[in-house]
Write an enzyme that holds these catalytic residues in place. Structure first.
Site, PDB file in Angstrom:
ATOM      1  N   ARG A  79      35.431   8.639  30.128  1.00  0.00           N
ATOM      2  CA  ARG A  79      34.914   7.553  29.298  1.00  0.00           C
ATOM      3  C   ARG A  79      34.196   8.147  28.090  1.00  0.00           C
ATOM      4  O   ARG A  79      33.569   9.194  28.185  1.00  0.00           O
ATOM      5  CB  ARG A  79      33.917   6.702  30.087  1.00  0.00           C
ATOM      6  CG  ARG A  79      34.552   5.609  30.899  1.00  0.00           C
ATOM      7  CD  ARG A  79      33.513   4.780  31.614  1.00  0.00           C
ATOM      8  NE  ARG A  79      32.791   5.559  32.594  1.00  0.00           N
ATOM      9  CZ  ARG A  79      31.558   6.007  32.441  1.00  0.00           C
ATOM     10  NH1 ARG A  79      30.877   5.726  31.339  1.00  0.00           N
ATOM     11  NH2 ARG A  79      30.990   6.720  33.375  1.00  0.00           N
ATOM     12  N   TYR A 207      42.561   6.398  29.253  1.00  0.00           N
ATOM     13  CA  TYR A 207      41.926   6.946  30.437  1.00  0.00           C
ATOM     14  C   TYR A 207      40.934   5.998  31.131  1.00  0.00           C
ATOM     15  O   TYR A 207      40.077   5.403  30.473  1.00  0.00           O
ATOM     16  CB  TYR A 207      41.183   8.245  30.084  1.00  0.00           C
ATOM     17  CG  TYR A 207      40.770   8.972  31.340  1.00  0.00           C
ATOM     18  CD1 TYR A 207      41.696   9.733  32.044  1.00  0.00           C
ATOM     19  CD2 TYR A 207      39.504   8.815  31.873  1.00  0.00           C
ATOM     20  CE1 TYR A 207      41.345  10.347  33.228  1.00  0.00           C
ATOM     21  CE2 TYR A 207      39.144   9.430  33.057  1.00  0.00           C
ATOM     22  CZ  TYR A 207      40.070  10.196  33.728  1.00  0.00           C
ATOM     23  OH  TYR A 207      39.729  10.797  34.902  1.00  0.00           O
ATOM     24  N   LYS A 216      34.716  -0.867  34.473  1.00  0.00           N
ATOM     25  CA  LYS A 216      33.359  -0.864  33.916  1.00  0.00           C
ATOM     26  C   LYS A 216      33.187  -1.955  32.847  1.00  0.00           C
ATOM     27  O   LYS A 216      32.112  -2.540  32.729  1.00  0.00           O
ATOM     28  CB  LYS A 216      33.032   0.496  33.316  1.00  0.00           C
ATOM     29  CG  LYS A 216      33.325   1.672  34.223  1.00  0.00           C
ATOM     30  CD  LYS A 216      32.442   1.737  35.442  1.00  0.00           C
ATOM     31  CE  LYS A 216      32.638   3.079  36.128  1.00  0.00           C
ATOM     32  NZ  LYS A 216      31.971   3.202  37.397  1.00  0.00           N
ATOM     33  N   HIS A 236      26.181  -1.254  39.724  1.00  0.00           N
ATOM     34  CA  HIS A 236      26.968  -0.035  39.909  1.00  0.00           C
ATOM     35  C   HIS A 236      26.605   0.538  41.280  1.00  0.00           C
ATOM     36  O   HIS A 236      25.903   1.540  41.376  1.00  0.00           O
ATOM     37  CB  HIS A 236      26.585   0.932  38.776  1.00  0.00           C
ATOM     38  CG  HIS A 236      27.482   2.112  38.652  1.00  0.00           C
ATOM     39  ND1 HIS A 236      27.082   3.271  38.037  1.00  0.00           N
ATOM     40  CD2 HIS A 236      28.755   2.327  39.051  1.00  0.00           C
ATOM     41  CE1 HIS A 236      28.078   4.146  38.055  1.00  0.00           C
ATOM     42  NE2 HIS A 236      29.097   3.602  38.668  1.00  0.00           N
ATOM     43  N   SER A 258      26.255   9.379  38.345  1.00  0.00           N
ATOM     44  CA  SER A 258      27.449  10.131  38.720  1.00  0.00           C
ATOM     45  C   SER A 258      27.075  11.512  39.265  1.00  0.00           C
ATOM     46  O   SER A 258      25.982  12.019  39.007  1.00  0.00           O
ATOM     47  CB  SER A 258      28.392  10.258  37.535  1.00  0.00           C
ATOM     48  OG  SER A 258      27.717  10.900  36.491  1.00  0.00           O
ATOM     49  N   CYS A 260      26.507  12.331  42.387  1.00  0.00           N
ATOM     50  CA  CYS A 260      25.549  12.312  43.494  1.00  0.00           C
ATOM     51  C   CYS A 260      26.233  11.993  44.822  1.00  0.00           C
ATOM     52  O   CYS A 260      25.570  11.756  45.825  1.00  0.00           O
ATOM     53  CB  CYS A 260      24.441  11.294  43.233  1.00  0.00           C
ATOM     54  SG  CYS A 260      23.289  11.791  41.948  1.00  0.00           S
ATOM     55  N   ASP A 285      31.947   1.600  44.369  1.00  0.00           N
ATOM     56  CA  ASP A 285      31.498   1.748  42.983  1.00  0.00           C
ATOM     57  C   ASP A 285      30.744   0.545  42.425  1.00  0.00           C
ATOM     58  O   ASP A 285      29.777   0.712  41.702  1.00  0.00           O
ATOM     59  CB  ASP A 285      32.717   2.040  42.093  1.00  0.00           C
ATOM     60  CG  ASP A 285      32.333   2.589  40.729  1.00  0.00           C
ATOM     61  OD1 ASP A 285      31.373   3.370  40.651  1.00  0.00           O
ATOM     62  OD2 ASP A 285      32.987   2.226  39.729  1.00  0.00           O
ATOM     63  N   ARG A 373      41.287  12.413  38.810  1.00  0.00           N
ATOM     64  CA  ARG A 373      41.009  11.226  39.629  1.00  0.00           C
ATOM     65  C   ARG A 373      42.139  10.864  40.578  1.00  0.00           C
ATOM     66  O   ARG A 373      43.297  11.178  40.314  1.00  0.00           O
ATOM     67  CB  ARG A 373      40.798  10.023  38.683  1.00  0.00           C
ATOM     68  CG  ARG A 373      39.600  10.151  37.760  1.00  0.00           C
ATOM     69  CD  ARG A 373      38.363   9.676  38.438  1.00  0.00           C
ATOM     70  NE  ARG A 373      37.153  10.036  37.727  1.00  0.00           N
ATOM     71  CZ  ARG A 373      35.976   9.442  37.937  1.00  0.00           C
ATOM     72  NH1 ARG A 373      35.879   8.479  38.827  1.00  0.00           N
ATOM     73  NH2 ARG A 373      34.915   9.838  37.296  1.00  0.00           N
TER      74      ARG A 373
HETATM   75  O1  SAT Z   1      36.466   6.302  34.067  1.00  0.00           O
HETATM   76  S1  SAT Z   1      35.670   5.435  34.958  1.00  0.00           S
HETATM   77  O2  SAT Z   1      34.622   4.793  34.214  1.00  0.00           O
HETATM   78  O3  SAT Z   1      36.509   4.440  35.564  1.00  0.00           O
HETATM   79  C1  SAT Z   1      35.019   6.389  36.180  1.00  0.00           C
HETATM   80  C2  SAT Z   1      33.622   6.728  35.944  1.00  0.00           C
HETATM   81  O4  SAT Z   1      33.309   7.376  34.938  1.00  0.00           O
HETATM   82  O5  SAT Z   1      32.792   6.371  36.797  1.00  0.00           O
HETATM   83 MN    MN Z   2      31.107   4.532  38.769  1.00  0.00          MN
END
Ligand code: SAT
Ligand code: MN
Length: 591
Positions: A79, A207, A216, A236, A258, A260, A285, A373
């Site tokens: 992201r 992506y 998100k 989240h 993130s 963790c 998530d 991923r």
């Molecule tokens: O790329 S995503 O936002 O779906 C995954 C993440 O960064 O948590």
């Molecule tokens: Mn996330």
């Protein structure tokens, strides 16, 4: 709606969607328009088209049946927060936590980028539902995209297709998402949210969270805006069910920045020394939380799949995830072996011959991208909760905030009340670590792990949290955990992974008023004897360190928190009061 709706072409079912699709098509000028029905046949056709064009690689179908590898552009692997905007008419509503542009400027910019961008390409219309189909808390959206990769991923991550489109005709409304990968020029990449128009526009990235707009963009940024208006929370957070040896199941929702181990926690394997305990995943998530008629907090997972980080996944770290991604999985940016298996750091088997960009692998180079991923249906999770599809969701007994802190934060601490818990969430921070040396990194504040995802001003968001607490007759207890405390040499004090269940047991017992605790300046804490440590070989002195509260370190933390909160306009007085109380207790307790 006529009786024979099933025979009516999809695009005729829903005028509101057709109207919007037509207006977008006029702008982007696609060669074809395809309305996604979510069927298996459609999936197969898109896969074979992508394979023929070299956009998708079929993996070894004996060892990884129905698995594929996709590679994103090397400049497009995560992201991009600096290119993500929240465009409200009033800038203050977006808050200093979001990049802002006026909606008019954003529309003009994006119109320019989208103009003619789908010439020679197929425009896919993806109707989707977030949350169980019949849930009163579920919401619909439609993403228009020119990326077949997005279609395949959205098919896994959401309830996508004809049923969702039918729901839109019932709901009469949906969140609009317009996406084009464009020319993948990172200078011309924008992810724009217009919460007042329930619209997201994304250009120039293919992506993850930049392109799968349900995730998100919709389920957090737009949904958090709607949640504030309508009196619920879009968070989240993972949602997990925990069953004790007596067979009682309780649910927790937990927010971590993130890196963790959120996905690992959501699928935790209980240690063998805790027989009879079971863990079930509701979500890994995102949680949508509502105040139930019974005055408790209820949660649904708006998603239907997982988009998880691959490296490090193995039988020891997360057996359930490891097993889950051996079928029906789309891998993005992992390495490839000679026999067409996916490979990643920590897989512990086989060797890469191609790196994540498709180049010959050279020893010592990065094989799988660190942010590579897996996309996989939640139904493939061996411990998926049977309640995942319950339209009413699950009742939450405990809310957990956690960060990666080498010092300061104890293993676990319980808020004295709701407002104190909101401060705990607002104070959430995590450290970047230099793993090799064990040195402490930079502390990053990430309130409720929502800093990149809250679609409006953080102070208003905290105020909304405080208000939700007032509406709950039986609020869940709130906790802060830290699995990552280290000794002076940089070694982790707590074993983590499955052993975290011991801390969860204490938290759940607290929520049932059946575990002891002692009051510290920063909240209720267990004494060593209050935790179930049976079968865990850990010296008492280590446990003491894990549960220690250092007065001077905490007073310094209060100073830093004040500094941080000063940057937020409209910081709620209730939270300042909570800070003062902690400070007073620290000084008077002299701990
Ligand atoms: O790329 S995503 O936002 O779906 C995954 C993440 O960064 O948590
Ligand atoms: Mn996330």
């Amino acid at each position: 709606m006529g009786e024979n709706q099933a025979t009516i072409p999809l695009e005729k079912i829903c005028d509101v969607v057709t109207e919007w699709v037509n207006s977008v098509a006029t702008l982007v000028q696609p060669e074809h328009i395809h309305w996604c029905d979510g069927s298996m046949e459609e999936k197969r056709i898109i896969e074979s088209q992508m394979i023929a064009r070299g956009e998708l690689i079929k993996l070894n179908q004996e060892t990884f049946p129905d698995c594929f590898l996709a590679r994103s552009h090397p400049n497009d692997v995560a992201r991009t927060e600096h290119q993500t905007f929240v465009c409200t008419r009033d800038k203050e509503l977006a808050g200093s936590n979001n990049n802002w542009m006026s909606p008019d400027s954003a529309h003009e910019l994006m119109r320019g980028l989208f103009s003619g961008c789908m010439q020679g390409r197929t425009l896919y219309v993806i109707p989707y539902r977030l949350g169980p189909l019949s849930s009163p808390y579920a919401r619909c959206g439609v993403e228009i995209t020119d990326s077949p990769y997005v279609v395949l991923n959205m098919r896994i991550m959401t309830r996508m297709g004809t049923d969702a489109l039918r729901r839109i005709t019932i709901d009469g409304k949906f969140v609009k998402g317009l996406h084009s990968t464009g020319d993948l020029n990172s200078e011309r990449r924008y992810i724009i949210h217009y919460p007042e128009e329930t619209l997201v526009e994304s250009f120039g990235s293919g992506y993850g969270g930049n392109a799968l707009l349900a995730k998100k963009c919709h389920a957090l940024r737009i949904a958090s805006w709607q949640a504030r208006e309508e009196g619920w929370l879009a968070e989240h957070m993972l949602i997990m069910g925990v069953q004790n040896p007596a067979g009682e199941v309780r649910y927790i929702a937990a927010a971590f920045p993130s890196a963790c181990g959120k996905t690992n926690l959501a699928m935790l394997t209980p240690p063998t020394s805790m027989p009879g305990w079971k863990v079930f995943t509701v979500g890994d998530d995102i949680a949508w939380l509502h105040v139930g008629d019974d005055g408790r907090l209820w949660a649904i997972n708006p998603e239907a799949g997982y988009f998880g980080v691959v490296p490090g996944t193995n039988r020891d770290t997360n057996k359930n995830a490891f097993d889950m991604i051996h079928a029906g999985t789309i891998f993005t940016n992992v390495a490839l072996t000679a026999d067409d298996e996916p490979w990643w750091q920590g897989r512990k088997k086989n060797q890469p011959i191609k790196d994540w960009m498709g180049n010959d692998y050279v020893d010592g180079a990065v094989a799988a991208h660190a942010n590579s991923r897996f996309t996989v249906s939640a139904s493939r999770n061996p411990v998926q909760s049977a309640e995942s599809n319950n339209p009413m969701g699950v009742p939450i007994s405990a809310i957990v905030f956690g960060g990666r802190r080498a010092a300061l934060a104890p293993l676990v601490c319980e808020a004295f009340d709701w407002d104190h818990g909101v401060l705990m969430g607002a104070s959430l921070a995590s450290e970047t670590t230099a793993a090799a040396t064990g040195t402490t990194g930079i502390v990053r504040r990430d309130p409720m792990a929502m800093k990149p995802f809250c679609g409006y001003n953080l102070s208003d968001y905290w105020r909304h949290w405080l208000k939700i607490g007032r509406n709950l007759k039986s609020p869940p207890k709130l906790f802060h955990v830290n699995w990552f405390r280290r000794d002076t040499k940089g070694h982790y004090l707590w074993p983590g992974f499955g052993e975290n269940l011991r801390v969860i047991q204490w938290m759940l017992d607290r929520s049932e008023n059946r575990a002891a605790a002692t009051a510290s300046a920063i909240g209720w804490m267990p004494r060593v004897a209050d935790l179930n440590l049976q079968g865990l070989e850990l010296e008492a002195s280590i446990m003491e360190q894990l549960l220690s509260v250092n007065q001077s370190e905490w007073l310094q933390e209060i100073v830093e928190l004040r500094e941080y909160f000063k940057q937020q306009d409209r910081f709620p007085a209730e939270l300042e009061l909570q800070l003062q109380s902690i400070e007073t207790r620290l000084v008077s307790n002299n701990q």
